[in-house]
Write a protein that holds these residues in place. Structure first.
Motif, mmCIF file in Angstrom:
data_model
loop_
_atom_site.group_PDB
_atom_site.id
_atom_site.type_symbol
_atom_site.label_atom_id
_atom_site.label_comp_id
_atom_site.label_asym_id
_atom_site.label_seq_id
_atom_site.Cartn_x
_atom_site.Cartn_y
_atom_site.Cartn_z
ATOM 1 N N ILE A 1 0.838 -1.204 0.000
ATOM 2 C CA ILE A 1 0.000 0.000 0.000
ATOM 3 C C ILE A 1 0.874 1.255 0.000
ATOM 4 O O ILE A 1 0.621 2.208 -0.742
ATOM 5 C CB ILE A 1 -0.943 0.000 1.226
ATOM 6 N N ARG A 2 1.906 1.256 0.827
ATOM 7 C CA ARG A 2 2.769 2.438 0.901
ATOM 8 C C ARG A 2 3.567 2.642 -0.380
ATOM 9 O O ARG A 2 3.847 3.781 -0.762
ATOM 10 C CB ARG A 2 3.691 2.315 2.108
ATOM 11 N N GLU A 3 3.916 1.564 -1.050
ATOM 12 C CA GLU A 3 4.572 1.724 -2.342
ATOM 13 C C GLU A 3 3.618 2.379 -3.333
ATOM 14 O O GLU A 3 4.033 3.197 -4.161
ATOM 15 C CB GLU A 3 5.043 0.376 -2.886
ATOM 16 N N GLY A 4 2.340 2.031 -3.249
ATOM 17 C CA GLY A 4 1.345 2.681 -4.096
ATOM 18 C C GLY A 4 1.180 4.153 -3.772
ATOM 19 O O GLY A 4 0.951 4.972 -4.661
ATOM 20 N N PHE A 5 1.330 4.508 -2.495
ATOM 21 C CA PHE A 5 1.214 5.912 -2.097
ATOM 22 C C PHE A 5 2.465 6.715 -2.450
ATOM 23 O O PHE A 5 2.384 7.796 -3.010
ATOM 24 C CB PHE A 5 0.971 6.016 -0.582
ATOM 25 N N PHE A 6 3.634 6.182 -2.086
ATOM 26 C CA PHE A 6 4.860 6.973 -2.147
ATOM 27 C C PHE A 6 5.733 6.671 -3.359
ATOM 28 O O PHE A 6 6.676 7.409 -3.632
ATOM 29 C CB PHE A 6 5.676 6.757 -0.868
ATOM 30 N N GLY A 7 5.470 5.565 -4.053
ATOM 31 C CA GLY A 7 6.208 5.248 -5.262
ATOM 32 C C GLY A 7 7.694 5.085 -5.033
ATOM 33 O O GLY A 7 8.131 4.343 -4.145
ATOM 34 N N SER A 8 8.492 5.810 -5.782
ATOM 35 C CA SER A 8 9.938 5.654 -5.757
ATOM 36 C C SER A 8 10.596 6.348 -4.568
ATOM 37 O O SER A 8 11.812 6.258 -4.387
ATOM 38 C CB SER A 8 10.542 6.211 -7.050
ATOM 39 N N VAL A 9 9.821 7.047 -3.748
ATOM 40 C CA VAL A 9 10.397 7.746 -2.594
ATOM 41 C C VAL A 9 10.934 6.763 -1.574
ATOM 42 O O VAL A 9 11.883 7.052 -0.841
ATOM 43 C CB VAL A 9 9.344 8.672 -1.941
ATOM 44 N N ILE A 10 10.338 5.579 -1.506
ATOM 45 C CA ILE A 10 10.776 4.572 -0.543
ATOM 46 C C ILE A 10 11.142 3.288 -1.269
ATOM 47 O O ILE A 10 10.762 3.057 -2.415
ATOM 48 C CB ILE A 10 9.674 4.265 0.499
ATOM 49 N N VAL A 11 11.882 2.442 -0.558
ATOM 50 C CA VAL A 11 12.182 1.092 -1.037
ATOM 51 C C VAL A 11 11.290 0.138 -0.261
ATOM 52 O O VAL A 11 11.421 0.029 0.969
ATOM 53 C CB VAL A 11 13.662 0.729 -0.832
ATOM 54 N N SER A 12 10.370 -0.512 -0.927
ATOM 55 C CA SER A 12 9.412 -1.396 -0.259
ATOM 56 C C SER A 12 9.864 -2.849 -0.367
ATOM 57 O O SER A 12 10.479 -3.261 -1.350
ATOM 58 C CB SER A 12 8.020 -1.240 -0.887
ATOM 59 N N HIS A 13 9.544 -3.607 0.656
ATOM 60 C CA HIS A 13 9.865 -5.031 0.689
ATOM 61 C C HIS A 13 8.570 -5.796 0.951
ATOM 62 O O HIS A 13 7.887 -5.550 1.945
ATOM 63 C CB HIS A 13 10.873 -5.332 1.795
ATOM 64 N N TYR A 14 8.238 -6.709 0.075
ATOM 65 C CA TYR A 14 7.022 -7.512 0.255
ATOM 66 C C TYR A 14 7.103 -8.751 -0.608
ATOM 67 O O TYR A 14 7.873 -8.816 -1.569
ATOM 68 C CB TYR A 14 5.773 -6.699 -0.091
ATOM 69 N N ASP A 15 6.305 -9.718 -0.236
ATOM 70 C CA ASP A 15 6.166 -10.957 -1.009
ATOM 71 C C ASP A 15 4.676 -11.266 -1.074
ATOM 72 O O ASP A 15 4.134 -11.949 -0.202
ATOM 73 C CB ASP A 15 6.940 -12.098 -0.338
ATOM 74 N N MET A 16 4.009 -10.755 -2.105
ATOM 75 C CA MET A 16 2.567 -10.912 -2.185
ATOM 76 C C MET A 16 2.159 -12.362 -2.489
ATOM 77 O O MET A 16 1.067 -12.789 -2.127
ATOM 78 C CB MET A 16 1.995 -9.967 -3.245
ATOM 79 N N ALA A 17 3.047 -13.121 -3.134
ATOM 80 C CA ALA A 17 2.753 -14.538 -3.377
ATOM 81 C C ALA A 17 2.664 -15.288 -2.045
ATOM 82 O O ALA A 17 1.776 -16.131 -1.842
ATOM 83 C CB ALA A 17 3.828 -15.158 -4.266
ATOM 84 N N TYR A 18 3.588 -14.964 -1.140
ATOM 85 C CA TYR A 18 3.530 -15.568 0.198
ATOM 86 C C TYR A 18 2.249 -15.166 0.913
ATOM 87 O O TYR A 18 1.616 -15.993 1.584
ATOM 88 C CB TYR A 18 4.742 -15.137 1.025
ATOM 89 N N MET A 19 1.850 -13.904 0.782
ATOM 90 C CA MET A 19 0.635 -13.451 1.453
ATOM 91 C C MET A 19 -0.592 -14.169 0.915
ATOM 92 O O MET A 19 -1.507 -14.504 1.670
ATOM 93 C CB MET A 19 0.469 -11.942 1.314
ATOM 94 N N VAL A 20 -0.634 -14.407 -0.399
ATOM 95 C CA VAL A 20 -1.742 -15.165 -0.977
ATOM 96 C C VAL A 20 -1.794 -16.565 -0.371
ATOM 97 O O VAL A 20 -2.867 -17.059 0.004
ATOM 98 C CB VAL A 20 -1.604 -15.236 -2.511
ATOM 99 N N GLU A 21 -0.635 -17.204 -0.271
ATOM 100 C CA GLU A 21 -0.587 -18.557 0.303
ATOM 101 C C GLU A 21 -1.054 -18.550 1.762
ATOM 102 O O GLU A 21 -1.836 -19.421 2.176
ATOM 103 C CB GLU A 21 0.839 -19.094 0.210
ATOM 104 N N ALA A 22 -0.577 -17.574 2.531
ATOM 105 C CA ALA A 22 -0.978 -17.490 3.939
ATOM 106 C C ALA A 22 -2.473 -17.239 4.062
ATOM 107 O O ALA A 22 -3.154 -17.853 4.907
ATOM 108 C CB ALA A 22 -0.188 -16.377 4.638
ATOM 109 N N ASN A 23 -3.000 -16.357 3.233
ATOM 110 C CA ASN A 23 -4.436 -16.059 3.262
ATOM 111 C C ASN A 23 -5.271 -17.280 2.889
ATOM 112 O O ASN A 23 -6.336 -17.523 3.472
ATOM 113 C CB ASN A 23 -4.761 -14.904 2.317
#
Length: 267
Positions: A224-246
């Motif tokens: 979400i924060r990457e969507g808000f701030f774009g290139s201002v920050i370096v985001s770390h996430y693994d959405m594939a893992y989140m799908v599996e956990a969900n």
């Protein structure tokens, strides 16, 4: 032997009936929770807005600039709004079956309908609060609108899925184990500082980054924060893992809900 043409209308009709049941349960829950006086159902999103606004103003007043390049208002809104979404859903489902046992005399009303109605209310309240605060703060130039709105929506929906799946599992478990209700509230407060609301993952050492991303909600907040701030920050996430956990939480939650549905006896 039934044909697809004769089966399809039956399925559609059943879905319409369950839709009306869930809508009726939602209206009943809103009236029971907020009443008909004062602003009534508007408390649905005014209440989370007040909490988020208070935290945002507190953070801004204390000048808690976690990352100098980020506007603290946007940081607080994205962080605390996400907490409200995943934290409130389990709290509303735990212990929700017993007060609604009388409604289950109606064969159309199931445990999953009670769960769904409460989850929709929490989703609507947190989402409207998030949108309204974002628009208000953007209007007064306290924060900017998201750079990638689609990414914000995707992250919010993933966080919603996580909150719903966790809530259904805990709500169903609480019907068999009373200790779930006693443990969830302190556990939720313990998890809050680790949920990604008050920090960005990139600010942690490498070992901390790898460890914190095991919490599914952190991945969504970073997205979400990457969507808000774009290139201002370096985001770390693994959405594939989140799908599996969900998915795991969803399957376990629905299986447990099916089990308790067979054991519930209307009073």
């Amino acid at each position: 032997m039934s044909t697809p043409s004769s089966t399809t209308p039956t399925i559609i009709q059943a879905l319409r009936v369950q839709g009306r049941v869930i809508y009726a349960l939602m209206m009943r829950e809103v009236i029971t929770r907020y009443g008909r006086h004062n602003i009534g159902f508007l408390w649905l999103f005014v209440e989370p807005m007040m909490f988020t606004l208070a935290v945002t103003l507190l953070w801004a007043g204390l000048r808690l600039n976690h990352v100098s390049a980020l506007p603290i208002t946007a940081f607080a809104v994205t962080g605390y709004s996400s907490i409200l979404l995943w934290r409130n859903m389990p709290a509303r489902l735990i212990g929700s079956v017993l007060p609604n046992l009388a409604l289950m005399y109606h064969r159309q009303v199931k445990v999953i309908d009670i769960f769904a109605s409460r989850l929709l209310i929490e989703f609507m309240g947190a989402t409207i609060s998030f949108i309204v605060l974002t628009i208000i703060f953007a209007t007064f130039d306290w924060m900017s609108l998201p750079e990638d709105l689609l990414k914000v929506i995707e992250g919010w929906l993933m966080l919603t899925w996580f909150g719903c799946a966790l809530a259904v599992l805990l709500g169903a478990l609480a019907e068999d184990y009373e200790i779930i209700e006693k443990l969830w509230h302190p556990l939720a407060y313990m998890i809050m500082p680790l949920s990604g609301a008050g920090f960005i993952v990139d600010s942690l050492p490498q070992a901390g980054q790898d460890a914190i991303l095991w919490l599914p909600m952190v991945n969504a907040v970073e997205y979400i924060r990457e969507g808000f701030f774009g290139s201002v920050i370096v985001s770390h996430y693994d959405m594939a893992y989140m799908v599996e956990a969900n998915m795991v939480l969803t399957v376990l939650g629905l299986a447990k809900t099916l089990k308790i549905s067979r054991e519930v006896i209307p009073e």
